[in-house]
Design a protein around this motif. Structure first.
Motif, PDB file in Angstrom:
ATOM      1  N   SER A   1       0.812  -1.220   0.000  1.00  0.00           N
ATOM      2  CA  SER A   1       0.000   0.000   0.000  1.00  0.00           C
ATOM      3  C   SER A   1       0.841   1.263   0.000  1.00  0.00           C
ATOM      4  O   SER A   1       0.372   2.326  -0.396  1.00  0.00           O
ATOM      5  N   GLY A   2       2.086   1.172   0.508  1.00  0.00           N
ATOM      6  CA  GLY A   2       2.929   2.354   0.643  1.00  0.00           C
ATOM      7  C   GLY A   2       2.676   3.143   1.910  1.00  0.00           C
ATOM      8  O   GLY A   2       3.309   4.173   2.140  1.00  0.00           O
ATOM      9  N   ARG A   3       1.751   2.658   2.767  1.00  0.00           N
ATOM     10  CA  ARG A   3       1.374   3.425   3.958  1.00  0.00           C
ATOM     11  C   ARG A   3       2.265   3.157   5.166  1.00  0.00           C
ATOM     12  O   ARG A   3       2.188   3.888   6.144  1.00  0.00           O
ATOM     13  N   GLY A   4       3.068   2.116   5.185  1.00  0.00           N
ATOM     14  CA  GLY A   4       3.933   1.843   6.331  1.00  0.00           C
ATOM     15  C   GLY A   4       3.158   1.491   7.579  1.00  0.00           C
ATOM     16  O   GLY A   4       3.450   1.990   8.661  1.00  0.00           O
ATOM     17  N   GLU A   5       2.166   0.615   7.447  1.00  0.00           N
ATOM     18  CA  GLU A   5       1.341   0.197   8.580  1.00  0.00           C
ATOM     19  C   GLU A   5       1.316  -1.323   8.668  1.00  0.00           C
ATOM     20  O   GLU A   5       1.314  -2.019   7.645  1.00  0.00           O
ATOM     21  N   MET A   6       1.290  -1.839   9.897  1.00  0.00           N
ATOM     22  CA  MET A   6       1.124  -3.269  10.124  1.00  0.00           C
ATOM     23  C   MET A   6       0.254  -3.438  11.369  1.00  0.00           C
ATOM     24  O   MET A   6       0.522  -2.828  12.408  1.00  0.00           O
ATOM     25  N   ARG A   7      -0.796  -4.233  11.247  1.00  0.00           N
ATOM     26  CA  ARG A   7      -1.698  -4.483  12.377  1.00  0.00           C
ATOM     27  C   ARG A   7      -1.993  -5.965  12.443  1.00  0.00           C
ATOM     28  O   ARG A   7      -2.179  -6.615  11.394  1.00  0.00           O
ATOM     29  N   ALA A   8      -2.079  -6.495  13.677  1.00  0.00           N
ATOM     30  CA  ALA A   8      -2.339  -7.926  13.806  1.00  0.00           C
ATOM     31  C   ALA A   8      -2.862  -8.262  15.199  1.00  0.00           C
ATOM     32  O   ALA A   8      -2.588  -7.560  16.178  1.00  0.00           O
ATOM     33  N   TRP A   9      -3.618  -9.347  15.248  1.00  0.00           N
ATOM     34  CA  TRP A   9      -3.881 -10.032  16.511  1.00  0.00           C
ATOM     35  C   TRP A   9      -2.631 -10.826  16.848  1.00  0.00           C
ATOM     36  O   TRP A   9      -1.996 -11.404  15.959  1.00  0.00           O
ATOM     37  N   PHE A  10      -2.291 -10.879  18.134  1.00  0.00           N
ATOM     38  CA  PHE A  10      -1.025 -11.503  18.515  1.00  0.00           C
ATOM     39  C   PHE A  10      -1.177 -12.333  19.791  1.00  0.00           C
ATOM     40  O   PHE A  10      -1.874 -11.946  20.730  1.00  0.00           O
TER      41      PHE A  10
END
Length: 287
Positions: free
Chosen positions: A187-196
């Protein structure tokens, strides 16, 4: 519950009795000096994960200092750590009524038997349970799909060459909105989200939060870069003891310049409480 169903139910690991606890356990050689065999199970691209290493040092300081909970811990990663024997040396810098401060170094040996310092840490410890329950914040948990609508490493081939043994020890389910890199369309947005969480079901505690902030794929992937993104410096603030249940981790990068980027992470527990924050500086390969 019928007996057969009960017998088939998986056994969840508990805090103090899990693979993470066994692999971060240290043997005290002398006061402030500990031996450990760094497990190959926490490697990514053939190097030991920085969050796992920080948890090892965090456990050593919890044993050395009169307080047991990390409040803030800053680590400088000097050289890449390898699986195998290592020594941790700790020193008490100052002790007080509510906070104690210490430093620690993790060392390994080169082919000629000389000590090589891998990481140096400075940290302050206290008692999270003694903190007042007064929260005033403008922060909000990340908006993410339910866990069952997110995707983990087992849902597709890994685009990262080399060892990824650490993924077998973790429960990571990435938000599809941050998965463009895995499909060849970052995406080029520099984001990462996750359940962990940990794969064996062990609930989170302050030490495992040190792992959580550095366990997701690098935000550099969603910027369109590939390859290893080694950590130069990582600072973690533990704000509260996490409640049982999966965590939500959100990481963002706003600036990549000169071959370095920052990653700002937030970790939220199952009660929507912000339990940890971090910032790291990492090196990336351009071109």
């Amino acid at each position: 519950m019928p007996e057969a169903a009960s017998a088939a139910a998986p056994t969840r690991a508990t805090i103090g009795d899990s693979e993470f606890d066994r692999d971060t356990a240290l043997t005290e050689r002398a006061p402030g000096v500990y031996d450990i065999d760094l497990s190959v199970g926490w490697t990514i691209i053939n190097a030991v994960n920085g969050g796992y290493l920080l948890a090892v040092l965090g456990r050593a300081l919890a044993d050395t200092l009169p307080h047991t909970d990390p409040f803030t811990i800053s680590a400088h990663y000097l050289t890449a750590s390898q699986p195998g024997p290592a020594v941790v040396r700790t020193e008490t810098v100052r002790t007080g009524r509510t906070l104690s401060t210490g430093q620690a170094s993790l060392l390994q040996y080169d082919e000629e038997g000389r000590e090589v310092e891998r990481i140096r840490v400075l940290a302050s410890y206290g008692d999270l349970d003694a903190l007042p329950d007064d929260v005033r914040t403008t922060a909000a948990p990340p908006a993410m799909p339910p866990l069952q609508e997110c995707f983990g490493p087992q849902d597709g081939p890994s685009p990262v060459p080399g060892s990824s043994a650490i993924t077998d020890r973790l429960m990571i389910k990435l938000d599809p909105a941050t998965l463009g890199w895995a499909l060849g369309a970052p995406s080029g947005r520099g984001e990462m989200r996750a359940w962990f969480g940990l794969a064996d079901g062990r609930d989170a505690d302050p030490l495992s939060l040190l792992l959580a902030v550095d366990a997701l794929p690098p935000t550099a992937f969603e910027i369109g870069l590939k390859g290893w993104v080694p950590t130069v410096e990582l600072t973690v603030h533990v704000r509260s003891r996490p409640a049982p249940g999966p965590l939500r981790v959100s990481i963002t990068t706003r600036n990549l310049a000169g071959g370095f980027l920052e990653e700002d992470a937030e970790v939220w527990d199952s009660t929507d409480r912000l339990v940890a924050q971090s910032r790291q500086l990492a090196r990336v390969r351009l071109g």
